[in-house]
Design a protein around this motif. Structure first.
Motif, PDB file in Angstrom:
ATOM      1  N   PHE A   1      13.385 -11.548  -4.329  1.00 24.50           N
ATOM      2  CA  PHE A   1      14.296 -11.514  -3.083  1.00 24.50           C
ATOM      3  C   PHE A   1      14.486  -9.780  -2.736  1.00 24.50           C
ATOM      4  O   PHE A   1      15.691  -9.346  -2.379  1.00 24.50           O
ATOM      5  CB  PHE A   1      15.597 -12.170  -3.380  1.00 24.50           C
ATOM      6  N   SER A   2      13.520  -9.245  -3.122  1.00 24.89           N
ATOM      7  CA  SER A   2      13.426  -7.579  -2.706  1.00 24.89           C
ATOM      8  C   SER A   2      12.066  -7.575  -2.009  1.00 24.89           C
ATOM      9  O   SER A   2      11.243  -8.339  -2.175  1.00 24.89           O
ATOM     10  CB  SER A   2      13.657  -6.794  -3.672  1.00 24.89           C
ATOM     11  N   PHE A   3      11.993  -6.444  -1.286  1.00 24.20           N
ATOM     12  CA  PHE A   3      10.598  -6.029  -0.638  1.00 24.20           C
ATOM     13  C   PHE A   3      10.259  -4.713  -0.633  1.00 24.20           C
ATOM     14  O   PHE A   3      11.125  -3.862  -0.615  1.00 24.20           O
ATOM     15  CB  PHE A   3      10.508  -6.590   0.758  1.00 24.20           C
ATOM     16  N   LEU A   4       9.095  -4.381  -0.526  1.00 26.42           N
ATOM     17  CA  LEU A   4       8.608  -3.023  -0.431  1.00 26.42           C
ATOM     18  C   LEU A   4       7.814  -2.825   1.005  1.00 26.42           C
ATOM     19  O   LEU A   4       7.386  -3.925   1.490  1.00 26.42           O
ATOM     20  CB  LEU A   4       7.474  -2.704  -1.459  1.00 26.42           C
ATOM     21  N   GLU A   5       7.424  -1.976   1.611  1.00 26.31           N
ATOM     22  CA  GLU A   5       6.805  -1.553   2.506  1.00 26.31           C
ATOM     23  C   GLU A   5       5.351  -1.093   2.169  1.00 26.31           C
ATOM     24  O   GLU A   5       5.346  -0.076   1.501  1.00 26.31           O
ATOM     25  CB  GLU A   5       7.332  -0.764   3.774  1.00 26.31           C
ATOM     26  N   CYS A   6       4.252  -1.781   2.557  1.00 25.69           N
ATOM     27  CA  CYS A   6       2.926  -1.299   2.041  1.00 25.69           C
ATOM     28  C   CYS A   6       1.975  -1.264   3.391  1.00 25.69           C
ATOM     29  O   CYS A   6       1.964  -1.716   4.281  1.00 25.69           O
ATOM     30  CB  CYS A   6       2.270  -2.520   1.139  1.00 25.69           C
ATOM     31  N   ASP A   7       1.187   0.054   3.100  1.00 24.84           N
ATOM     32  CA  ASP A   7       0.325   0.161   4.217  1.00 24.84           C
ATOM     33  C   ASP A   7      -0.878  -0.786   4.186  1.00 24.84           C
ATOM     34  O   ASP A   7      -1.247  -1.322   3.356  1.00 24.84           O
ATOM     35  CB  ASP A   7      -0.271   1.602   3.873  1.00 24.84           C
ATOM     36  N   PHE A   8      -1.336  -1.147   5.542  1.00 28.50           N
ATOM     37  CA  PHE A   8      -2.361  -2.156   5.716  1.00 28.50           C
ATOM     38  C   PHE A   8      -2.891  -1.871   7.407  1.00 28.50           C
ATOM     39  O   PHE A   8      -2.234  -2.115   8.225  1.00 28.50           O
ATOM     40  CB  PHE A   8      -1.881  -3.475   5.490  1.00 28.50           C
ATOM     41  N   HIS A   9      -3.999  -1.345   7.253  1.00 28.73           N
ATOM     42  CA  HIS A   9      -4.703  -1.039   8.566  1.00 28.73           C
ATOM     43  C   HIS A   9      -3.941  -0.106   9.631  1.00 28.73           C
ATOM     44  O   HIS A   9      -3.774  -0.429  10.501  1.00 28.73           O
ATOM     45  CB  HIS A   9      -5.248  -2.213   9.177  1.00 28.73           C
ATOM     46  N   GLY A  10      -3.108   0.770   8.921  1.00 33.82           N
ATOM     47  CA  GLY A  10      -2.259   1.634   9.609  1.00 33.82           C
ATOM     48  C   GLY A  10      -0.941   1.010   9.981  1.00 33.82           C
ATOM     49  O   GLY A  10      -0.120   1.675  10.831  1.00 33.82           O
ATOM     50  N   ARG A  11      -0.519  -0.299   9.697  1.00 31.74           N
ATOM     51  CA  ARG A  11       0.607  -0.662   9.604  1.00 31.74           C
ATOM     52  C   ARG A  11       1.643  -0.558   8.266  1.00 31.74           C
ATOM     53  O   ARG A  11       0.796  -0.472   7.161  1.00 31.74           O
ATOM     54  CB  ARG A  11       0.817  -2.307  10.060  1.00 31.74           C
ATOM     55  N   GLN A  12       2.776  -0.670   8.322  1.00 34.05           N
ATOM     56  CA  GLN A  12       3.700  -0.703   7.192  1.00 34.05           C
ATOM     57  C   GLN A  12       4.118  -2.215   7.040  1.00 34.05           C
ATOM     58  O   GLN A  12       5.092  -2.552   7.888  1.00 34.05           O
ATOM     59  CB  GLN A  12       4.848   0.151   7.267  1.00 34.05           C
TER      60      GLN A  12
END
Lengths: 248, 248
Positions: free
Chosen positions: B178-189
């Motif tokens: 129940f936590s999250f990270l923001e991760c790069d994917f093809h220019g999106r977070q």
């Protein structure tokens, strides 16, 4: 396009679902979390010609009602639609777009005025109930907002008037388009409106007691034996021809 | 029970629907006016054992987001749920029942706090968007309420962590439940949250660009080749066993 539908208690049956299953319904859509019959054994073309010549029963119980009752019912109803409701009288149906504060369309229901402080929005596929409840709460209005136990059943086609008159009496013949009468049925007073999703004419009967679903269906079915009554649903060909275009 | 589903534009496809169709999806439900895969070729029992031992991709794009952004976003979010949000930090997910003024349950979403003035309610099957919009309107709050172009994809099963780490990096291994990270994917977070509808553990990836749907699916699919990745959906046996009971 047709695919498998995995149903659950979340996708509600109507009081008529047993009846359409017994008559061989072959496909459903989901509208307002509720089953809407979309096809039977015959082809769309065959169904089109039947609808143009005879009479059909449509399970449109998915057309849920958002009921407003109380001193501020008029105020809330008017807040929900840009259509001017001031001249609307009990016994009338109005086509009333429901829009948000940016004029975005939230729904395009038919509004029925039951009494001066009592309305039903007979809705298409979105939870207008939540919109109306939250508006009433946020604005602190004195109105009860609920979804009553009301399940529309449509009778459509050129012989619809004969069929409805044979069950509910000849006074239904004088009901004007987008108006309704209240008619006795097994101790209930049902709303019988001249309306519905075809150009062939017909009625929508608002049954307010789900326990009477199969009784209402069977009564109309038996009375329609000589009229070639059949189960049906909004017909794609007919509604394009009628200009009753629909996103869904 | 399974029957025919007649689809239309009103029942939305997700950015992953093409992928699950190519993999032989055999049945859908409709949630939030959107297709939810409910069955594939293998039996529920076979699917159960696969989910317990390997990793699955679930098209849960039907979990629509109700986004609140602006100065009054906190106020509106707190108005919608009885759960105390005061200690909630960005990067956290809270299970937040949404109730009406009579404490009736309207929805049971997971709430994601993206920033101090930015929330997503990741909803179950009702138009919470209308509830939130009308509350904001009725209370005259300074908040934007919308449904963004965000489509969750779930990765579930004991090998989910290996699969997600291989695509989004080892830092995802340290994401707590129940936590999250923001991760790069093809220019999106992308939001990559440890959450989802199984007891086996896993992630939900919140893709915020529908055009990248098949790219995300294919990337995970190819990375999962050695992990016996398969398409899946919430498994009835597993979720009863896990106490994740559901009305639908």
């Amino acid at each position: 396009m047709s695919s498998g539908l995995v149903t659950s208690r979340r996708n509600r049956r109507t009081p008529y679902t047993d009846c359409v299953e017994a008559l061989g319904v072959s496909g459903f859509s989901i509208v307002n979390h509720t089953l809407l019959p979309k096809s039977f054994a015959r082809s769309v073309e065959e169904d089109y010609w039947h609808l143009k010549e005879h009479v059909q029963l449509w399970d449109v119980g998915c057309q849920r009602q958002v009921e407003l009752r109380g001193p501020d019912a008029v105020l809330l109803a008017q807040k929900m639609t840009p259509r001017d409701l001031r001249s609307m009288k009990p016994g009338q149906c109005y086509y009333t777009p429901v829009i948000d504060n940016h004029a975005g369309l939230l729904n395009d229901p038919v509004l029925l005025k039951r009494a001066s402080d009592w309305f039903w929005f007979s809705i298409a596929d979105s939870d207008v109930l939540l919109w109306a409840k939250a508006l009433a709460l946020g604005m602190n209005l004195d109105v009860q907002v609920s979804e009553p136990d009301v399940w529309p059943l449509a009778v459509q086609g050129p012989r619809a008037e004969d069929l409805v008159a044979s069950v509910f009496g000849d006074e239904t013949r004088s009901v004007r388009y987008f108006s309704f009468l209240e008619c006795d049925f097994h101790g209930r007073q049902l709303v019988v409106a001249r309306s519905g999703y075809s150009k062939q004419g017909g009625f929508e009967i608002y049954l307010d007691d789900s326990a009477l679903g199969s009784t209402l269906w069977d009564t109309l079915w038996e009375a329609g034996a000589d009229l070639q009554v059949a189960p049906g649903c909004p017909n794609l060909i007919e509604r394009i021809e009628a200009g009753l275009l629909s996103y869904g």
